[in-house]
Design an enzyme around this catalytic site. Structure first.
Site, PDB file in Angstrom:
ATOM      1  CB  ILE A   2      -0.980  -0.049   1.198  1.00 37.06           C
ATOM      2  CG1 ILE A   2      -1.888  -1.279   1.043  1.00 37.06           C
ATOM      3  CG2 ILE A   2      -1.807   1.233   1.274  1.00 37.06           C
ATOM      4  CD1 ILE A   2      -2.797  -1.560   2.218  1.00 37.06           C
ATOM      5  CE1 TYR A  25      -2.547  -4.685  11.573  1.00 34.74           C
ATOM      6  CE2 TYR A  25      -4.713  -5.663  11.195  1.00 34.74           C
ATOM      7  CZ  TYR A  25      -3.724  -4.766  10.843  1.00 34.74           C
ATOM      8  OH  TYR A  25      -3.924  -3.932   9.781  1.00 34.74           O
ATOM      9  CB  ILE A  53     -13.515 -21.863   0.332  1.00 33.79           C
ATOM     10  CG1 ILE A  53     -13.330 -21.441  -1.136  1.00 33.79           C
ATOM     11  CG2 ILE A  53     -14.626 -21.072   1.013  1.00 33.79           C
ATOM     12  CD1 ILE A  53     -14.543 -21.663  -2.018  1.00 33.79           C
ATOM     13  CG  ASP A  66      12.584  -0.219  12.848  1.00 31.93           C
ATOM     14  OD1 ASP A  66      12.439  -1.437  12.658  1.00 31.93           O
ATOM     15  OD2 ASP A  66      11.822   0.469  13.566  1.00 31.93           O
TER      16      ASP A  66
END
Ligand code: UDP
Length: 330
Positions: free
Chosen positions: A12, A141, A207, A51
């Site tokens: 992204i 997360y 799936i 970093d």
């Protein structure tokens, strides 16, 4: 218009860098290349291998330039890994954010556009998620991203740090003709996995469960094209620059597609049969996540261009066909 993109070598972030450069911004990228790719960074960007937790190097970068805004994409983002290694997520994501904000405050840079996630909402069962829904992350997360948002909120109060937090739903696709795209190791996302089957790199797609409470039993997600997503980031910066208020926005297409529907759409786009097998549910997968993006449309004036899932898949397919091995070993 000097801007910093942290995490600009990722899927992204690299789209953000390219689209910002195309709009005339002078872009500096800071990336540790742990998951990003040097080759994904636009050649006109200034690249610094570092970093964001390294405050000394970060300070040097800020001293050398005159940034008007920071775009933050430098975070670890795998739900399963975050459950196994929570400290990695709190360190990289939360400590990274603190380090970045400290350096921004020290250098008088007061605008940040942040890559957040639908995972801050947790396991919800409502037809359409809007920004008023209380957050309730169910994995490290999602929690780390929510903590990063909260840290920005308090920095807004204390230091006048203006922020826009953009909560992504499922990002897919690639800039057409841009020679950049999705390349994760390991790949966990549905569309690139299906396209690897079409590219003969996998035998079939599994799936994850067909016994969900949805019309065809498979999970429903809201897929947004990466180019539209980045367009919203640039609009978010312009909004802050015009005096707009710090806040959060969902970014999605407001349309849901089941896993089976995505497999079928990929078959049509690629003209390949793409074998699929039903497997076990994946832990932590909510049945349905669809965003209301009305707020971004109304306040940011955002108008996504890709409203057809097949066009999103076709742009990803073009990238995967050109670069079946991704960026290769670096
Ligand atoms: N999924 C799947 N098989 C795969 C990868 C993903 O069935 O090999 C499903 C997953 O369970 C979820 C949807 O596809 O319902 C989207 O998953 P992805 O990992 O792409 O994004 P997430 O929604 O987890 O952010």
């Amino acid at each position: 218009m000097d801007v910093l993109v942290v995490g600009g070598a990722g899927y992204i972030g690299s789209h953000a860098v390219t689209q910002l450069i195309d709009k005339g911004y002078e872009v500096t990228v800071v990336d540790n290349l742990l998951t990003g790719h040097r080759e994904a960074v636009h050649p006109e960007a200034n690249f610094v291998l570092a970093d964001i937790r390294d405050k000394e190097v970060l300070s040097q970068v800020f001293e050398a330039r005159n940034f008007v805004c920071v775009f933050h994409f430098a975070a670890s983002s795998l739900v399963g890994e975050s459950v196994e290694q929570p400290l990695k997520y709190f360190d990289n994501n939360v400590t990274g954010m603190i380090s970045l904000l400290e350096v921004m405050v020290d250098h008088g840079v007061n605008k940040i556009i942040f890559s957040s996630t639908a995972a801050v909402y947790g396991d919800v069962d409502i037809p359409m998620i809007n920004e008023d829904l209380p957050t309730n992350p169910v994995n490290p997360y999602g929690l780390s991203k929510r903590m990063m948002e909260q840290i920005m909120e308090w920095c807004q109060e204390a230091y006048g740090m203006n922020y826009i937090s953009l909560r992504y739903f499922n990002v897919a696709g690639a800039l057409e003709g841009g020679n950049i795209g999705e390349d994760h190791h390991p790949e966990t996302h549905l569309i690139p996995i299906i396209l690897q089957v079409a590219n003969n790199q996998r035998e079939y797609v599994t799936i994850f469960g067909d016994d969900y409470h949805t019309p065809d039993g498979t999970c429903i997600r809201d897929y947004i094209h990466v180019v539209d997503l980045i367009d919203a980031h640039i609009k978010a910066y312009e909004y802050l620059n015009d005096g707009g208020q710090s806040q959060v926005f969902n970014l999605g297409s407001s349309q849901g597609f089941s896993v089976k529907e995505i497999v079928e759409a990929c078959r049509q786009v690629t003209d390949c049969c793409i074998p699929a097998q039903i497997g076990e549910r994946r832990e932590g997968d909510p049945a349905k996540l669809v965003a209301s993006s009305d707020k971004a449309r109304e306040i940011l004036g955002w108008q996504p261009q890709y409203d057809d899932i097949k066009k999103i898949i076709a742009s990803a397919w073009a990238w995967h066909q050109t670069r079946p091995e991704g960026y290769g070993e670096e």
